[in-house]
Motif scaffolding. Sequence first.
Motif, PDB file in Angstrom:
ATOM      1  N   GLU A 142      -7.336  22.346  -3.654  1.00  0.00           N
ATOM      2  CA  GLU A 142      -6.403  21.787  -2.681  1.00  0.00           C
ATOM      3  C   GLU A 142      -5.922  20.399  -3.103  1.00  0.00           C
ATOM      4  N   ALA A 143      -6.848  19.556  -3.535  1.00  0.00           N
ATOM      5  CA  ALA A 143      -6.482  18.196  -3.946  1.00  0.00           C
ATOM      6  C   ALA A 143      -5.662  18.204  -5.232  1.00  0.00           C
ATOM      7  N   MET A 188       0.849  -1.188   0.000  1.00  0.00           N
ATOM      8  CA  MET A 188       0.000   0.000   0.000  1.00  0.00           C
ATOM      9  C   MET A 188       0.887   1.242   0.000  1.00  0.00           C
ATOM     10  N   THR A 189       0.570   2.156  -0.878  1.00  0.00           N
ATOM     11  CA  THR A 189       1.361   3.377  -0.957  1.00  0.00           C
ATOM     12  C   THR A 189       0.894   4.377   0.088  1.00  0.00           C
ATOM     13  N   LYS A 190       1.820   5.208   0.492  1.00  0.00           N
ATOM     14  CA  LYS A 190       1.544   6.229   1.498  1.00  0.00           C
ATOM     15  C   LYS A 190       0.589   7.281   0.917  1.00  0.00           C
ATOM     16  N   PRO A 191      -0.427   7.693   1.675  1.00  0.00           N
ATOM     17  CA  PRO A 191      -1.339   8.733   1.186  1.00  0.00           C
ATOM     18  C   PRO A 191      -0.629  10.072   1.021  1.00  0.00           C
ATOM     19  N   ILE A 192      -1.157  10.882   0.136  1.00  0.00           N
ATOM     20  CA  ILE A 192      -0.719  12.262  -0.031  1.00  0.00           C
ATOM     21  C   ILE A 192      -1.622  13.085   0.881  1.00  0.00           C
ATOM     22  N   THR A 193      -1.049  13.929   1.707  1.00  0.00           N
ATOM     23  CA  THR A 193      -1.870  14.703   2.636  1.00  0.00           C
ATOM     24  C   THR A 193      -1.714  16.197   2.389  1.00  0.00           C
ATOM     25  N   THR A 194      -2.771  16.915   2.711  1.00  0.00           N
ATOM     26  CA  THR A 194      -2.776  18.372   2.675  1.00  0.00           C
ATOM     27  C   THR A 194      -3.265  18.842   4.033  1.00  0.00           C
ATOM     28  N   ARG A 195      -3.488  20.117   4.154  1.00  0.00           N
ATOM     29  CA  ARG A 195      -3.981  20.660   5.426  1.00  0.00           C
ATOM     30  C   ARG A 195      -5.299  20.001   5.840  1.00  0.00           C
ATOM     31  N   ARG A 196      -6.215  19.797   4.880  1.00  0.00           N
ATOM     32  CA  ARG A 196      -7.531  19.255   5.205  1.00  0.00           C
ATOM     33  C   ARG A 196      -7.817  17.885   4.619  1.00  0.00           C
ATOM     34  N   LEU A 197      -7.032  17.441   3.644  1.00  0.00           N
ATOM     35  CA  LEU A 197      -7.399  16.279   2.850  1.00  0.00           C
ATOM     36  C   LEU A 197      -6.372  15.159   2.920  1.00  0.00           C
ATOM     37  N   LYS A 198      -6.853  13.963   2.620  1.00  0.00           N
ATOM     38  CA  LYS A 198      -5.994  12.805   2.426  1.00  0.00           C
ATOM     39  C   LYS A 198      -6.344  12.223   1.059  1.00  0.00           C
ATOM     40  N   LEU A 199      -5.319  12.047   0.217  1.00  0.00           N
ATOM     41  CA  LEU A 199      -5.479  11.424  -1.086  1.00  0.00           C
ATOM     42  C   LEU A 199      -4.887  10.032  -0.964  1.00  0.00           C
ATOM     43  N   ARG A 200      -5.749   9.027  -0.972  1.00  0.00           N
ATOM     44  CA  ARG A 200      -5.295   7.663  -0.724  1.00  0.00           C
ATOM     45  C   ARG A 200      -5.663   6.747  -1.894  1.00  0.00           C
ATOM     46  N   ALA A 201      -5.041   5.570  -1.894  1.00  0.00           N
ATOM     47  CA  ALA A 201      -5.300   4.574  -2.928  1.00  0.00           C
ATOM     48  C   ALA A 201      -6.754   4.102  -2.875  1.00  0.00           C
ATOM     49  N   LEU A 202      -7.228   3.666  -4.022  1.00  0.00           N
ATOM     50  CA  LEU A 202      -8.588   3.120  -4.114  1.00  0.00           C
ATOM     51  C   LEU A 202      -8.702   1.816  -3.335  1.00  0.00           C
ATOM     52  N   ARG A 203      -9.896   1.576  -2.810  1.00  0.00           N
ATOM     53  CA  ARG A 203     -10.230   0.310  -2.158  1.00  0.00           C
ATOM     54  C   ARG A 203     -11.488  -0.234  -2.827  1.00  0.00           C
ATOM     55  N   ASP A 204     -11.640  -1.553  -2.857  1.00  0.00           N
ATOM     56  CA  ASP A 204     -12.854  -2.142  -3.427  1.00  0.00           C
ATOM     57  C   ASP A 204     -14.100  -1.586  -2.754  1.00  0.00           C
ATOM     58  N   SER A 205     -14.002  -1.328  -1.458  1.00  0.00           N
ATOM     59  CA  SER A 205     -15.160  -0.836  -0.701  1.00  0.00           C
ATOM     60  C   SER A 205     -15.555   0.592  -1.081  1.00  0.00           C
ATOM     61  N   ASP A 206     -14.735   1.289  -1.881  1.00  0.00           N
ATOM     62  CA  ASP A 206     -15.052   2.657  -2.318  1.00  0.00           C
ATOM     63  C   ASP A 206     -16.102   2.693  -3.430  1.00  0.00           C
ATOM     64  N   ALA A 207     -16.305   1.594  -4.124  1.00  0.00           N
ATOM     65  CA  ALA A 207     -17.162   1.594  -5.313  1.00  0.00           C
ATOM     66  C   ALA A 207     -18.560   2.182  -5.082  1.00  0.00           C
TER      67      ALA A 207
END
Length: 177
Positions: free
Chosen positions: A102-103, A1-20
Motif C-alpha cells: 500500500e505504501a 512542510m509538505t502535504k502528506p501522501i495518504t492512502t486508505r489506511r496510511l499516511k506518508l509524511r515528512a521525517l521529524r527529528d522526534s522520529d529517530a
Amino acid sequence: MTKPITTRRLKLRALRDSDAPELARLAGDWDVARMTARIPYPYSAALAREWMDTLGDDEFVRVIEFQGALIGAVGYVAGTDRSAEIGYWIGKPWWGQGFATEAASALVRHCFTRAGFKRLTCCHFDDNPASARVISKLGFTAAGQTTAWCDARHAEFSARTYQLSRPMTAVFWRRSA
C-alpha cells in the motif's frame, strides 16, 4: 512542510527529528535491517538522526504511519535521467498486513504524477521473497541480477533488479497523490 501522501489506511509524511528513536527501534531489528542496503546493525537513534541530517537533495523519504503509529518508511533517490530508485521497509510487528504494498504503491503514484519520473527501478536481495511479492504487485518487471551492499550484514549479496515505466494513464492517477 509538505502535504502528506495518504492512502486508505496510511499516511506518508515528512521525517521529524522526534522520529529517530522509533526509526531506530523498528529498522534496527535484525530481520528488517538485513533486508535493506543502507540500515546498519545495530542501529541507534543517534545513527538515525545522522542519516536524517545527511539526506541529499536527490533523496525523498517519508515515514509510514498507521493509526498514528510510525510503522516504516518509503522513499526514492532521483537519477539524472528522469528516473528514480525506490525503497521501503516495514517494522516487523506490521508484516503480512499489506502495508508495504500500500505504501509503495502510493510512492509509485507520487513518483509518476507529482515528481514527474518516467521510469522507476528497485531491487531486493535474493533471500527476501516478501519484497519480491510487493514488487510484483506493483507491476515492476525483472531487469536483471546484480550484487548489492548490505550495511547490516557488512557484505555484498546477490540481488534482483526491476523496472517500471510510467504508464500513459499516469496523469489520471491524481486521486490519492
